[in-house]
Design an enzyme around this catalytic site. Structure first.
Site, PDB file in Angstrom:
ATOM      1  N   GLU A  37       1.157  -1.039   0.298  1.00 47.22           N
ATOM      2  CA  GLU A  37      -0.086   0.015  -0.008  1.00 47.22           C
ATOM      3  C   GLU A  37       0.690   1.332  -0.051  1.00 47.22           C
ATOM      4  O   GLU A  37       1.910   1.724   0.859  1.00 47.22           O
ATOM      5  CB  GLU A  37      -0.992   0.142   0.828  1.00 47.22           C
ATOM      6  CG  GLU A  37      -1.634   1.965   0.783  1.00 47.22           C
ATOM      7  CD  GLU A  37      -3.030   1.363   2.316  1.00 47.22           C
ATOM      8  OE1 GLU A  37      -2.038   0.493   3.170  1.00 47.22           O
ATOM      9  OE2 GLU A  37      -3.605   1.972   2.310  1.00 47.22           O
ATOM     10  N   ASP A 112      -2.922  12.407  -2.705  1.00 47.07           N
ATOM     11  CA  ASP A 112      -3.263  13.677  -2.171  1.00 47.07           C
ATOM     12  C   ASP A 112      -3.646  13.873  -3.837  1.00 47.07           C
ATOM     13  O   ASP A 112      -2.856  13.866  -4.354  1.00 47.07           O
ATOM     14  CB  ASP A 112      -1.709  14.314  -1.550  1.00 47.07           C
ATOM     15  CG  ASP A 112      -1.499  13.457  -0.618  1.00 47.07           C
ATOM     16  OD1 ASP A 112      -2.483  13.207   0.424  1.00 47.07           O
ATOM     17  OD2 ASP A 112      -0.008  13.353  -0.150  1.00 47.07           O
ATOM     18  N   ASP A 148     -11.744  10.659  -3.418  1.00 41.50           N
ATOM     19  CA  ASP A 148     -12.871  11.427  -3.142  1.00 41.50           C
ATOM     20  C   ASP A 148     -13.052  12.344  -4.390  1.00 41.50           C
ATOM     21  O   ASP A 148     -13.311  13.499  -4.498  1.00 41.50           O
ATOM     22  CB  ASP A 148     -12.747  12.629  -2.012  1.00 41.50           C
ATOM     23  CG  ASP A 148     -11.382  12.137  -1.539  1.00 41.50           C
ATOM     24  OD1 ASP A 148     -10.825  12.563  -1.294  1.00 41.50           O
ATOM     25  OD2 ASP A 148     -11.763  13.600  -1.324  1.00 41.50           O
ATOM     26  N   PHE A 187      -8.884   7.858   5.570  1.00 42.35           N
ATOM     27  CA  PHE A 187      -9.948   8.926   4.323  1.00 42.35           C
ATOM     28  C   PHE A 187     -11.282   8.429   4.503  1.00 42.35           C
ATOM     29  O   PHE A 187     -12.340   8.891   4.250  1.00 42.35           O
ATOM     30  CB  PHE A 187      -9.060   9.280   3.850  1.00 42.35           C
ATOM     31  CG  PHE A 187      -8.336  10.948   3.947  1.00 42.35           C
ATOM     32  CD1 PHE A 187      -6.977  10.131   5.301  1.00 42.35           C
ATOM     33  CD2 PHE A 187      -8.269  11.690   3.632  1.00 42.35           C
ATOM     34  CE1 PHE A 187      -6.425  11.546   5.763  1.00 42.35           C
ATOM     35  CE2 PHE A 187      -7.365  12.964   4.292  1.00 42.35           C
ATOM     36  CZ  PHE A 187      -6.244  12.356   4.895  1.00 42.35           C
TER      37      PHE A 187
HETATM   38  C1  LIG Z   1      -4.977  12.000   2.146  1.00 42.96           C
HETATM   39  S1  LIG Z   1      -4.193  10.848   2.468  1.00 42.96           S
HETATM   40  C2  LIG Z   1      -4.926   8.757   1.980  1.00 42.96           C
HETATM   41  C3  LIG Z   1      -4.635   8.160   4.018  1.00 42.96           C
HETATM   42  C4  LIG Z   1      -4.470   6.600   2.705  1.00 42.96           C
HETATM   43  N1  LIG Z   1      -4.987   5.915   2.128  1.00 42.96           N
HETATM   44  C5  LIG Z   1      -6.220   6.896   3.422  1.00 42.96           C
HETATM   45  O1  LIG Z   1      -7.189   6.428   2.154  1.00 42.96           O
HETATM   46  O2  LIG Z   1      -7.314   7.311   4.666  1.00 42.96           O
HETATM   47  C6  LIG Z   1      -2.403  10.428   1.569  1.00 42.96           C
HETATM   48  C7  LIG Z   1      -1.903   9.777   2.439  1.00 42.96           C
HETATM   49  O3  LIG Z   1       0.101   9.360   1.535  1.00 42.96           O
HETATM   50  C8  LIG Z   1       1.091   9.807   1.944  1.00 42.96           C
HETATM   51  N2  LIG Z   1       1.979   9.992   0.491  1.00 42.96           N
HETATM   52  C9  LIG Z   1       1.510  10.822  -0.124  1.00 42.96           C
HETATM   53  N3  LIG Z   1       2.704  10.872  -0.839  1.00 42.96           N
HETATM   54  C10 LIG Z   1       3.345  10.189  -0.687  1.00 42.96           C
HETATM   55  C11 LIG Z   1       4.227   9.098  -1.358  1.00 42.96           C
HETATM   56  N4  LIG Z   1       4.805   9.833  -2.612  1.00 42.96           N
HETATM   57  N5  LIG Z   1       5.220   8.179  -0.192  1.00 42.96           N
HETATM   58  C12 LIG Z   1       4.511   7.770   0.400  1.00 42.96           C
HETATM   59  N6  LIG Z   1       3.475   8.331   1.097  1.00 42.96           N
HETATM   60  C13 LIG Z   1       2.723   9.328   0.638  1.00 42.96           C
HETATM   61  C14 LIG Z   1       0.149  11.096   2.607  1.00 42.96           C
HETATM   62  O4  LIG Z   1       1.351  11.877   3.560  1.00 42.96           O
HETATM   63  C15 LIG Z   1      -0.505  10.460   3.629  1.00 42.96           C
HETATM   64  O5  LIG Z   1      -0.607  10.087   4.874  1.00 42.96           O
END
Ligand SMILES: C[S@@+](CC[C@H](N)C(=O)[O-])C[C@H]1O[C@@H](n2cnc3c(N)ncnc32)[C@H](O)[C@@H]1O
Length: 206
Positions: A37, A112, A148, A187
């Site tokens: 993941e 993101d 989303d 999320f």
């Molecule tokens: C909007 S959150 C969604 C988290 C989770 N997947 C959920 O659905 O609840 C995006 C997550 O991805 C992490 N993230 C963003 N870009 C990333 C990258 N290039 N490598 C690893 N983690 C990343 C962020 O720090 C954040 O915790």
């Protein structure tokens, strides 16, 4: 429950200390199907998956140190021995460091969205990333994605749907962690309460 409870240090892996190319299967003492993941955040999805499927191995990649630590602590508290957490940029790691054909599933939930146009290039789902994701997936491995953000989903469709090395399959598949229509990530749970619409699709590597 294992005889000795794991600590967060048993769960975390420093990607800089691994020989390259990194065969992710080597992070476990036993051979088992491996799911990865990217963007695990507090680890909600992986904790549930790893608890429900002790016969599978799981790896979470999370960039933010606070959430990476939080997820690893949680996994240790549950005594999970079939999951590892890595702190790195999943995009860079997969493109430059991971070995070919070593994972059975790739989960990407609510990446993101970078909504501003000038930031779109920071989005994870881009052709270069997809080439690398396909390279590290075994034949028949599954890719599932949920967002989303309608604009980001449109962009994902443009990048992914023309690919001939992927075949679209049902998103709902309990074998890969879909509970009814839901995957129950942090999320998703939060946005479901806000009544947001979700956009999702899943594929198999041909
Ligand atoms: C909007 S959150 C969604 C988290 C989770 N997947 C959920 O659905 O609840 C995006 C997550 O991805 C992490 N993230 C963003 N870009 C990333 C990258 N290039 N490598 C690893 N983690 C990343 C962020 O720090 C954040 O915790």
């Amino acid at each position: 429950m294992p005889l000795t409870m794991p600590t967060a240090a048993d769960i975390t892996v420093d990607p800089l200390k691994l020989p390259e190319p990194v065969d992710l299967r080597a992070l476990f003492e036993r051979e088992a199907p491996l799911e990865l993941e990217i963007g695990s955040h507090k680890g909600t999805f992986l904790v549930r998956r790893a608890k429900e499927h002790p016969e599978l191995n799981f790896i979470g990649i999370e960039w933010a140190n606070k959430y990476y630590q939080y997820a690893a602590d949680r996994m240790a508290r549950w005594g999970l021995t079939n999951v590892r957490m890595m702190r790195c940029d999943g995009r860079h790691f997969i493109i430059h460091q991971v070995a070919d054909a070593c994972i059975d599933a790739l989960h990407i939930y609510h990446p993101d969205p970078w909504p501003k146009k000038r930031h779109h290039k920071r989005r994870l789902i881009q052709p270069e990333f997809m080439d690398a994701a396909l390279r590290i997936m075994k034949p028949n491995a599954r890719l599932s994605i949920q967002t989303d953000h309608a604009g980001y989903f449109e962009h994902m469709q443009e990048v992914i749907l023309p690919r001939t090395d992927l075949q679209q399959v049902d998103f709902v598949d309990e074998a890969y962690g879909t509970v009814g229509d839901d995957i129950k990530t942090n999320f998703e749970i939060k946005y479901e309460r806000e009544g947001r619409t979700f956009y999702r699709f899943a594929f198999r590597k041909r």
